[in-house]
Design an enzyme around this catalytic site. Structure first.
Site, PDB file in Angstrom:
ATOM      1  CD  GLU A 278      58.349  26.765  53.066  1.00  0.00           C
ATOM      2  OE1 GLU A 278      57.594  27.119  53.987  1.00  0.00           O
ATOM      3  OE2 GLU A 278      57.967  26.058  52.121  1.00  0.00           O
TER       4      GLU A 278
ATOM      5  CB  CYS B 182      54.936  23.206  50.319  1.00  0.00           C
ATOM      6  SG  CYS B 182      55.236  23.502  52.064  1.00  0.00           S
TER       7      CYS B 182
ATOM      8  CG  HIS C 216      52.517  19.304  49.949  1.00  0.00           C
ATOM      9  ND1 HIS C 216      53.767  19.288  50.533  1.00  0.00           N
ATOM     10  CD2 HIS C 216      51.784  20.191  50.664  1.00  0.00           C
ATOM     11  CE1 HIS C 216      53.787  20.147  51.535  1.00  0.00           C
ATOM     12  NE2 HIS C 216      52.603  20.704  51.641  1.00  0.00           N
TER      13      HIS C 216
END
Lengths: 415, 78
Positions: free
Chosen positions: A81, A113, A240
């Protein structure tokens, strides 16, 4: 056919700042450190960018491959990103500085993500399809932080760096359970990077989406895989990690919903199945789409894999704002620990230089312009000699030295 | 039959469990009572659990204060 992760490494910069130092420097409420569950966060320096981070993560992986294997890397995917150009990918530079074969597809993907996991799953499917026997794919999740005091409590949780994931037919690190996955996606603006200089984030929208998606992904996974029991099917979990405390909340939610275990009785399970995956994320911060792979490295380096007969099943969860998410799984064993050991990730993280708050604040302005396209720019790497000298990094690092007619320039720095 | 008062009691008990010794004012957001993001998640999940409700957390992200949270939950319970 087996397919999965053959090799794995992370690069998390040469500098870090203790979370408490950052809280005190910003005047944040230190009572909130407990739920954050973080001790340090990586801090990028102005000569580190998405390309240098990616190359520095992947080079040890590529260097360990014999030439015949390296020539079989047919797919290079960067996930970021922190794009540098509307047309030219980060991967194009990475391909050059890693010396990858010309007979290799080069592409970049984006979905906050989550994107690296999409790339990993596509790469696994490519390898498992058998259309090019022996083929390998290299997926690199790489990002820089664009955060300052405007980020408030997100600032101490934001990491920087990259994770390199080599996919192939000999999955020494993680044998992916082919066909075992669950997804959930919908449009929302929970966090985003609308310009090259800052992020926007709605913390509740983002955390609630992360948790809702987790439940929905697990439901979808359960609908595809027979006899799944959240409490017993997975020996470990790696997720994550926007910050380690979020993963604890996520585990508690799944235990409530899918195992009928209230939070008061979930602690032992958390310590046994989840905590090993949080050792590295709690000293690095959010590594964006590399985060779940940093958690996997942490798990492999900290779990007692040698004591397990037949390996351990890991449930993995990836979430990316915007949003898209996936729960999938795979097997790790003692071979995983042996494959990861040469990367010396723990030593790398220990070797980062500790910054004072003043040093941290001083590097922010240049960091915040790292992604701004400039026709000509010079980055004075020697300005950071003091910090580099205090870091214990015993390897050559790629550094960004600026741009020349929009072309980014790099050098190998002998540390 | 669960009334609004029953729901309010559950909400207040759950907030007190996560934020001990904090005065709970109905016109304030959980953030203003000192709940960080993890606290807010635990409060919501605990309340949903106690009320036997299943709902996405995202349904509650724009609720402005404790009283409004009670209203939304009471409507769902009934």
């Amino acid at each position: 056919m087996t397919a999965g992760i053959e090799a794995l490494n992370v690069y998390c910069g040469v500098a870090q700042i203790p979370v408490r130092t950052l809280f005190e420097g910003r005047g944040l409420d230190t009572d909130r450190i407990g739920n954050l569950m973080m001790r340090n966060r990586s801090v990028g320096l102005p000569f580190e960018d998405p390309v240098s981070n990616a190359v520095n993560a992947a080079k040890p992986v590529v260097d360990l491959m014999d030439p015949a294997d390296k020539s079989r890397i047919e797919l290079l995917i960067t996930s970021t990103e922190s794009g540098l150009d509307y047309s030219k990918s980060v991967a194009s530079y990475v391909h050059e500085y890693l010396g990858l074969p010309a007979t290799c597809r080069v592409v970049e993907v984006k979905q906050a993500c989550y994107a690296a996991t999409a790339a990993v799953q596509m790469a696994v499917a490519y390898v498992a399809s058998g259309i090019s026997p022996g083929a390998k794919a290299l997926v690199i999740a790489t990002d820089v932080a664009l955060v300052d005091e405007r980020g408030q409590y997100a600032e101490p949780a934001t990491g920087a760096g990259a994770a390199a994931v080599l996919i192939g037919e000999d999955p020494r690190v993680l044998t992916v359970d082919l066909g075992a996955f669950g997804n959930h996606s919908y449009e929302t603006l929970d966090s985003a990077r609308p310009t090259p200089t800052f992020d926007i984030a709605d913390s509740d929208r983002s955390l609630f989406a992360y948790l809702d998606c987790l439940s929905n992904c697990f439901e979808d996974y359960r609908s595809r895989v027979e006899d799944v029991d959240f409490a017993t099917t997975f020996d470990y979990l790696a997720m994550h990690t926007p910050f380690a405390g979020m993963v604890k909340a996520a585990h508690r939610k799944l235990m409530r919903e899918f195992a009928g275990i209230p939070p008061a009785r979930a602690e032992e399970d958390f310590t046994r199945r989840v905590l090993p995956s949080l050792a590295y994320p709690s000293v690095v911060g959010n590594l964006c789409s590399g985060s779940v792979y940093l958690a996997l490295c942490s798990l492999i380096d900290h779990a007692e894999l040698a004591e397990l007969d037949g390996g351990a099943r890991v449930g993995l969860y990836s979430y990316g704002s915007g949003c898209s998410s996936e729960f999938f799984s795979g097997l790790v064993d003692q071979r995983s620990a042996e494959a990861l050991a040469p990367m010396r990730i723990g030593e790398h993280l220990e070797g980062r230089c500790e910054l004072t708050f003043e040093e941290y604040a001083a590097v922010l302005p240049a960091n915040l312009t790292c992604l701004v396209p400039e026709q000509d720019r010079t980055v004075d790497v020697t300005a950071y000699d003091d910090i580099l000298g205090r870091a214990r990094i015993d390897r050559d690092l790629l550094v960004n030295t600026g741009t020349k007619d929009y072309h980014r320039t790099y050098e190998w720095l002998n540390t | 039959m669960t009334t609004r008062d029953d729901v309010e009691l559950v909400v207040r008990q759950q907030i007190a469990e996560i934020l001990p010794s904090v005065p709970i004012e109905g016109d304030r957001h959980l953030k203003d009572l000192g709940a960080d993001s993890v606290d807010r998640v635990e409060i919501l999940l605990g309340v949903l659990d106690r009320l036997g409700l299943r709902a996405p957390l995202s349904d509650f992200r724009d609720v402005p204060n404790v009283d409004a949270l009670v209203d939304v939950l009471a409507e769902r319970v009934s």
